[in-house]
Design a protein around this motif. Structure first.
Motif, short mmCIF file in Angstrom:
data_model
loop_
_atom_site.label_atom_id
_atom_site.label_comp_id
_atom_site.label_asym_id
_atom_site.label_seq_id
_atom_site.Cartn_x
_atom_site.Cartn_y
_atom_site.Cartn_z
N MET A 69 -4.30 3.36 14.55
CA MET A 69 -4.14 4.08 13.50
C MET A 69 -5.22 3.68 12.14
O MET A 69 -5.86 4.33 11.55
CB MET A 69 -2.81 4.25 12.94
N LEU A 70 -5.00 2.40 11.80
CA LEU A 70 -5.78 1.71 10.70
C LEU A 70 -7.36 1.90 10.92
O LEU A 70 -8.13 2.20 10.05
CB LEU A 70 -5.33 0.27 10.50
N GLU A 71 -7.63 1.77 12.32
CA GLU A 71 -9.05 1.84 12.47
C GLU A 71 -9.70 3.18 12.34
O GLU A 71 -10.66 3.53 11.67
CB GLU A 71 -9.20 1.38 13.89
N LEU A 129 0.10 -5.72 9.68
CA LEU A 129 -1.12 -5.04 9.66
C LEU A 129 -1.05 -4.19 8.72
O LEU A 129 -1.98 -4.01 7.96
CB LEU A 129 -1.28 -4.60 11.10
N LEU A 130 -0.10 -3.26 8.52
CA LEU A 130 -0.21 -2.34 7.29
C LEU A 130 -0.21 -2.89 6.20
O LEU A 130 -1.15 -2.36 5.34
CB LEU A 130 1.16 -1.50 7.39
N THR A 131 0.60 -4.03 5.71
CA THR A 131 0.51 -4.59 4.45
C THR A 131 -1.00 -5.27 4.29
O THR A 131 -1.31 -5.09 3.11
CB THR A 131 1.65 -5.61 4.21
N GLY A 132 -1.38 -5.86 5.27
CA GLY A 132 -2.78 -6.37 5.08
C GLY A 132 -4.00 -5.55 4.83
O GLY A 132 -4.74 -5.47 3.89
N PHE A 133 -3.73 -4.53 5.52
CA PHE A 133 -4.77 -3.31 5.25
C PHE A 133 -4.77 -2.57 3.90
O PHE A 133 -5.69 -2.57 3.07
CB PHE A 133 -4.32 -2.09 6.29
N ARG A 153 2.98 -4.70 -0.58
CA ARG A 153 4.26 -4.90 0.00
C ARG A 153 5.28 -3.85 -0.71
O ARG A 153 6.34 -3.26 -0.27
CB ARG A 153 5.01 -6.25 -0.44
N GLU A 154 4.92 -3.63 -1.93
CA GLU A 154 5.74 -2.51 -2.61
C GLU A 154 5.60 -0.98 -1.89
O GLU A 154 6.70 -0.49 -1.80
CB GLU A 154 5.36 -2.49 -4.07
N ILE A 155 4.46 -0.75 -1.53
CA ILE A 155 4.17 0.55 -0.89
C ILE A 155 5.03 0.53 0.44
O ILE A 155 5.81 1.51 1.06
CB ILE A 155 2.83 0.86 -0.85
N ILE A 156 4.88 -0.35 1.01
CA ILE A 156 5.71 -0.69 2.57
C ILE A 156 7.17 -0.56 2.29
O ILE A 156 7.80 0.10 3.05
CB ILE A 156 5.24 -1.90 3.38
N VAL A 157 7.83 -1.14 1.48
CA VAL A 157 9.20 -1.12 1.07
C VAL A 157 9.54 0.12 0.63
O VAL A 157 10.66 0.65 1.06
CB VAL A 157 9.40 -2.41 -0.28
#
Length: 189
Positions: A69-71, A129-133, A153-157
């Motif tokens: 998905m990230l790619e 992976l999501l946080t890093g991206f 991190r705020e977005i993932i939370v």
């Protein structure tokens, strides 16, 4: 492994992922997985020695799907903010199932911890992976690395909290509001 064997292995993992998500890892038996995959129970051991091995395979699927998905998002968009917004929109496409059942990845991380801790850690890599991206994309907008990581991190939370509350209340509006807040935060970066 033969093509037919590979297909059976994939069916077993898909059945396991679905069962783990809908009824929990602890409540799912190998017999349940075999029945759902339409594979004789004795054949399960040809592909997986233990239930923990199946959990590891499910975690690998989560990571592989997240990477793909990230790619795809990175290929489709060049602007960093648009990439993150595109990612959020991709994540929101599964809102209905998340409201009904919660997040399969966070449930796997929680459920695998006691019996299959390596699988729990592997599944958690999807969040890394999501946080890093998101963090890298926010850095590309000029944010300092520490600020970009905190914002990621705020977005993932926000997303995971929205799933949790929407699932608990059975209210899709809660998750939709979480996505809107996450997008608004991006526009302020």
């Amino acid at each position: 492994m033969s093509k037919r064997g590979d297909m059976r292995r994939r069916r077993l993992l898909a059945a396991a992922a679905s069962r783990f998500w809908h009824q929990g890892y602890g409540s799912t038996s190998l017999a349940d997985i075999a029945r759902d995959a339409e594979v004789p129970l004795g054949n399960v051991y040809y592909y997986f020695r233990t239930k923990q091995d199946i959990a590891a395979g499910v975690a690998d699927i989560f990571v592989a799907e997240t990477q793909t998905m990230l790619e795809e998002v990175a290929e489709a968009e060049s602007d960093p903010r648009r990439r993150v917004i595109s990612l959020l929109r991709r994540l929101s496409q599964s809102s209905r199932s998340r409201v009904e059942h919660g997040c399969p990845i966070s449930l796997a991380v929680r459920d695998f911890k006691a019996d299959a801790p390596q699988a729990a850690s592997r599944a958690a890599q999807s969040f890394e992976l999501l946080t890093g991206f998101i963090g890298r994309e926010l850095q590309r907008t000029g944010s300092r690395p520490s600020v970009a990581l905190a914002k990621a991190r705020e977005i993932i939370v926000e997303w995971q909290g929205g799933i949790s509350l929407a699932h608990a209340l059975g209210d899709a509006t809660v998750l939709a509001e979480s996505f809107r807040r996450a997008e608004q935060r991006l526009l302020k970066v």
